[in-house]
Motif scaffolding. Sequence first.
Motif, PDB file in Angstrom:
ATOM      1  N   ARG A 297       0.821  -1.220   0.000  1.00  0.00           N
ATOM      2  CA  ARG A 297       0.000   0.000   0.000  1.00  0.00           C
ATOM      3  C   ARG A 297       0.848   1.260   0.000  1.00  0.00           C
ATOM      4  O   ARG A 297       0.409   2.315  -0.435  1.00  0.00           O
ATOM      5  CB  ARG A 297      -0.932   0.032   1.210  1.00  0.00           C
ATOM      6  N   PHE A 298       2.065   1.169   0.524  1.00  0.00           N
ATOM      7  CA  PHE A 298       2.941   2.328   0.665  1.00  0.00           C
ATOM      8  C   PHE A 298       4.140   2.266  -0.277  1.00  0.00           C
ATOM      9  O   PHE A 298       5.116   2.975  -0.088  1.00  0.00           O
ATOM     10  CB  PHE A 298       3.427   2.431   2.114  1.00  0.00           C
ATOM     11  N   ARG A 299       4.049   1.450  -1.288  1.00  0.00           N
ATOM     12  CA  ARG A 299       5.159   1.261  -2.237  1.00  0.00           C
ATOM     13  C   ARG A 299       5.626   2.598  -2.805  1.00  0.00           C
ATOM     14  O   ARG A 299       4.851   3.391  -3.322  1.00  0.00           O
ATOM     15  CB  ARG A 299       4.677   0.354  -3.371  1.00  0.00           C
ATOM     16  N   GLY A 300       6.913   2.838  -2.665  1.00  0.00           N
ATOM     17  CA  GLY A 300       7.509   4.040  -3.231  1.00  0.00           C
ATOM     18  C   GLY A 300       7.370   5.292  -2.390  1.00  0.00           C
ATOM     19  O   GLY A 300       7.827   6.356  -2.803  1.00  0.00           O
TER      20      GLY A 300
ATOM     21  N   TYR B 270      -5.488   3.073   6.206  1.00  0.00           N
ATOM     22  CA  TYR B 270      -6.006   3.194   4.840  1.00  0.00           C
ATOM     23  C   TYR B 270      -6.671   1.885   4.403  1.00  0.00           C
ATOM     24  O   TYR B 270      -6.068   0.822   4.440  1.00  0.00           O
ATOM     25  CB  TYR B 270      -4.844   3.559   3.916  1.00  0.00           C
ATOM     26  N   HIS B 271      -7.947   1.980   4.043  1.00  0.00           N
ATOM     27  CA  HIS B 271      -8.765   0.850   3.579  1.00  0.00           C
ATOM     28  C   HIS B 271      -8.994  -0.219   4.651  1.00  0.00           C
ATOM     29  O   HIS B 271      -9.243  -1.378   4.320  1.00  0.00           O
ATOM     30  CB  HIS B 271      -8.163   0.197   2.328  1.00  0.00           C
ATOM     31  N   LEU B 272      -8.924   0.181   5.904  1.00  0.00           N
ATOM     32  CA  LEU B 272      -9.168  -0.761   7.000  1.00  0.00           C
ATOM     33  C   LEU B 272     -10.327  -0.259   7.858  1.00  0.00           C
ATOM     34  O   LEU B 272     -10.659   0.925   7.863  1.00  0.00           O
ATOM     35  CB  LEU B 272      -7.912  -0.920   7.865  1.00  0.00           C
ATOM     36  N   THR B 273     -10.938  -1.153   8.608  1.00  0.00           N
ATOM     37  CA  THR B 273     -12.045  -0.782   9.486  1.00  0.00           C
ATOM     38  C   THR B 273     -11.583   0.101  10.636  1.00  0.00           C
ATOM     39  O   THR B 273     -12.414   0.720  11.309  1.00  0.00           O
ATOM     40  CB  THR B 273     -12.739  -2.032  10.056  1.00  0.00           C
ATOM     41  N   THR B 274     -10.288   0.209  10.862  1.00  0.00           N
ATOM     42  CA  THR B 274      -9.762   1.073  11.918  1.00  0.00           C
ATOM     43  C   THR B 274      -9.696   2.541  11.499  1.00  0.00           C
ATOM     44  O   THR B 274      -9.336   3.393  12.297  1.00  0.00           O
ATOM     45  CB  THR B 274      -8.358   0.596  12.342  1.00  0.00           C
TER      46      THR B 274
END
Length: 189
Positions: free
Chosen positions: A79-82, A158-162
């Motif tokens: 998700r954090f690539r780059g 990001y994209h999590l229920t948290t």
Amino acid sequence: SGAVALLAIAEAYAKAAAAGQRPKRSVLFASFNSEERGPLMGSWGYTEAPAVPLQQTIAMINMDMIGRNEEVPENGGPRFRGLPVQTSAQNANTVTLLGWSRSTLTSAVERANARFGLTLKKNYDNNTSQLLRRSDSWPFLQHGVPAIWFHTGLHPDYHLTTDTADRINYAKMERIAKLVHQLSWDLAQ
């Protein structure tokens, strides 16, 4: 967060109109669906059959994920690539502009921001994360419409229920919404 800001800005325009204040140009408010379901289905669909011809559209301003501070953990995964490692505290006053390198809107954003004092980050247009191609401003850029995307960055939720409302930085989100309102008004003048 972007949809909430869009509604707040629309409300500000409605209040100004009720008080007899209108910009010279029309402003169209749009919220696109299906960004995550396919390759930006809603915004691509709009650019293929726009309500206003794209040749008459002077700008597209996008707000997507403006409620949190960017936070990129070490070993954050694909998700954090780059993206460089950074903390939420480092980004407390920042908003990332995407599309700045392909648009004529950057100087207008900088002028509007003089009043709000946010730090404008311009670092992801050509990054391996491909963030620029992952939001609704991309189809407009591909059709020659100047477009800019306001984004406060990815974070571990990001994209999590948290990713819950109690984690929103409401004061910063309000400043960004006011900046976008000012920018849109300036462009409509």
